[in-house]
Write a protein that holds these residues in place. Structure first.
Motif, short mmCIF file in Angstrom:
data_model
loop_
_atom_site.label_atom_id
_atom_site.label_comp_id
_atom_site.label_asym_id
_atom_site.label_seq_id
_atom_site.Cartn_x
_atom_site.Cartn_y
_atom_site.Cartn_z
N ARG A 93 28.53 -33.70 -1.63
CA ARG A 93 27.60 -33.01 -0.74
C ARG A 93 28.26 -32.83 0.63
O ARG A 93 29.30 -33.39 0.93
CB ARG A 93 26.30 -33.81 -0.59
N HIS A 94 27.63 -32.04 1.50
CA HIS A 94 28.20 -31.72 2.80
C HIS A 94 28.53 -33.01 3.57
O HIS A 94 27.68 -33.89 3.71
CB HIS A 94 27.21 -30.87 3.61
N ASN A 95 29.74 -33.11 4.03
CA ASN A 95 30.26 -34.25 4.81
C ASN A 95 30.48 -35.51 3.98
O ASN A 95 31.01 -36.50 4.50
CB ASN A 95 29.34 -34.60 6.00
N ARG A 191 39.15 -26.86 -1.45
CA ARG A 191 38.22 -27.02 -0.31
C ARG A 191 38.06 -25.67 0.35
O ARG A 191 39.05 -25.01 0.69
CB ARG A 191 38.79 -28.04 0.66
N GLU A 194 34.29 -23.65 4.54
CA GLU A 194 33.02 -24.27 4.98
C GLU A 194 32.98 -25.75 4.62
O GLU A 194 31.91 -26.36 4.62
CB GLU A 194 31.83 -23.54 4.34
N ASP A 195 34.12 -26.34 4.28
CA ASP A 195 34.24 -27.77 3.96
C ASP A 195 33.47 -28.12 2.69
O ASP A 195 32.87 -29.19 2.57
CB ASP A 195 33.75 -28.64 5.13
N GLU A 196 33.47 -27.21 1.70
CA GLU A 196 32.89 -27.51 0.39
C GLU A 196 34.02 -27.88 -0.55
O GLU A 196 34.93 -27.10 -0.78
CB GLU A 196 32.13 -26.29 -0.13
#
Length: 522
Positions: A93-95, A191, A194-196
């Motif tokens: 998940r994000h972060n 990656r 958008e940092d996914e």
């Protein structure tokens, strides 16, 4: 965890950190300080079911994820029925990825970094090269067993932290700003800007004697990635478009009716046309005398429920929940509505990045991006897009009527999107037309009039009670006349039209459907 929180909350949190269910049961006291409730009165039924000797069984049937168990593959003939999709993906998940890396680095003494950012920005510095290479050479296979127990007791621990850390050290930048890393044994990481993150972790199929992958619409590049090797031999059973069409029409008995020339990307829900879809499903319900089963996006399903369109739907399912599903095998009337094309080209770019390739939407000479039916990702990207959209739609179509009844030749399937493979030739081409706000206003005025249902109305009388003028009313009433909803006579001052109800009780709520098959062939 608070003292009053149930142990289920803790179990779920630790499980989501990448610790397997079996490991949680075996070492519950280490993770939670006590036995799990399911183990207090004897062995947990989950663990009992796991406790069998695979060698005692000639045939094992399981989920794609069970291919990660060496004991289930060892010296066996393995068959994959349908493409596993994202079954072998780990998508934080994000972060979550960067947080897991930082938590790991705070306790890992063999790397010269203490945060994700310091690792990312200094990973290529020559002064750290020896320490980084020594750490990579001592990695093991990234399972939770390879991660030190001291880390597992640390808040924020994630079992995949070493794998994520390795990916961060190896990332190379592609031309479209995605990053890509190979991690050994077929594993890859990508990656987005958008940092996914996506980590591909193929099963150890080298343990098997032989592997057969079954897929009606395969993309070999994706199969090679998902199974972790370039050794796949692709053998087509149906070689030509003619053979494929014969299989659809004569063997499966499918009748395919295409109902739009639009792409209808429905993944996000932003472009779902509820009125158009409702008009189609309402028309099918009226014509066929039964409600159609539907395959569409999850977002579309939710909008249908909110708008009443689901009154014309038998059963429905969304694209992401179709793998391995046989719920439509006995269904003879189906509709596939909208394409599964993800937003921002995510699926196409992700699969390309996993293969170390950069793909982007192509542009016209004036710099505008190609969209809709002219969408173009270049040769490699188009092959992936065909798999993500064309082939997935065809797979959805072929789920209907797999086991027809004795007197049933096969299913009739309406396809409400342009994106079918080029070799598929629909039996018919239909066009859906939704009613305008003005039309709905006119019909509502007639049905709420004091003269309803057996009186007569002039264009002027209708216009006086609504927001549109006499001329527009006249056009709309003529359209209703052509559709057989009303009749007319001429008479009185100015030889005016006098309209009367024929079957406005049956006025379709959303729109109408026209057969344009002959027009499409000319």
């Amino acid at each position: 965890m608070g003292e009053n929180e149930p142990i289920e909350v803790e179990v779920n949190e630790v499980y989501e950190s990448g610790i397997t269910g079996a490991e949680l049961h075996r070492n519950a006291e280490r993770y939670f300080g006590e036995q799990l409730p399911c183990q207090r009165d004897g062995r947990c039924s989950y663990m009992e079911k796991r406790d069998f000797v695979p060698e005692n069984y000639d045939v094992l049937i399981g989920h794609y994820l069970q291919a990660h168990n060496d004991d289930y593959l060892e010296d066996r003939y393995v068959a994959f029925d349908e493409f596993p999709g994202d079954a072998y993906f780990f998508e934080p998940r994000h972060n979550e990825a960067t947080r897991a890396i930082t938590n790991y680095l705070e306790a890992e003494q063999d790397l010269p970094f203490d945060t994700w950012k310091r690792l990312y920005y200094h990973r290529g510095d020559s002064e750290y090269e020896d320490e980084v290479e020594a750490w990579k050479s001592d990695l093991g296979f990234y399972s939770h067993k390879d991660t030190r127990y001291i880390l597992q007791r640390k808040p924020g621990f994630h079992a995949n932290a070493p794998l994520l850390t390795h990916a961060a050290l190896e990332f190379d930048l592609l031309d479209n700003d995605w990053e890509y890393a190979t991690l050994g044994s077929g594993r890859r990481a990508v990656r987005s800007s958008e940092d996914e993150w996506t980590i591909l972790n193929p099963p150890p199929i080298h343990r098997a004697k032989s592997v057969v992958a079954l897929d009606g619409t395969p993309t070999v590049t994706k199969w090679r990635l998902i199974l972790g090797g370039d050794w796949i031999n692709h053998e087509e059973v149906l070689d030509t478009p003619e053979e494929k069409r014969h299989y659809l029409e004569e063997i499966l008995g499918l009748t395919i009716i295409q109902t739009t020339a639009d792409s209808k990307p429905y993944h996000s829900g932003d472009y779902v046309n509820v009125d158009s879809d409702g008009a189609l499903l309402e028309s099918i319900h009226e014509k066929e005398g039964t409600r159609s089963a539907v395959i569409t996006s999850k977002a579309a399903e939710e909008l249908y429920s909110a708008s009443g369109v689901d009154n014309h739907i038998g059963i429905s399912e969304h694209y992401n929940n179709l793998i391995g599903s046989n719920q439509f095998k006995g269904v003879q009337l189906g509709s596939v509505i909208g394409s599964p094309h993800p937003p921002e080209d995510e699926a196409v770019q992700r699969w390309a990045a996993l293969d170390g390739e950069s793909v982007e939407r192509q542009e016209y000479e004036d710099g505008t991006t190609k969209r809709g039916t002219y969408l173009d990702f270049g040769p490699f990207g188009n092959a992936l897009f065909q798999d993500v959209v064309h082939n997935e739609i065809l797979q959805a179509v072929m789920r209907f009527g797999r086991t027809p009844g004795k007197d049933e030749p096969g299913a009739t399937v309406y396809v409400h999107t342009f994106w079918l493979p080029d070799w598929v030739i629909p039996e018919k081409q239909l066009q859906v037309k939704t009613w305008s706000d003005g039309m709905n206003e006119v019909v509502t005025a007639l049905q709420e009039s004091e003269k309803w249902p057996s009186g007569e109305w002039t264009n002027k009388e209708i216009a006086e009670s609504i927001s549109i003028g006499v001329r527009q009313v006249s056009k709309l009433m003529q359209e209703l006349d052509e559709e057989g909803y009303v009749a007319h006579r001429r008479g009185g001052r100015g030889n005016a039209y006098h309209w009367s109800n024929i079957r406005l009780d049956d006025f379709s709520e959303f729109g109408k459907v026209e057969d344009v098959s002959e027009l499409s062939r000319t």
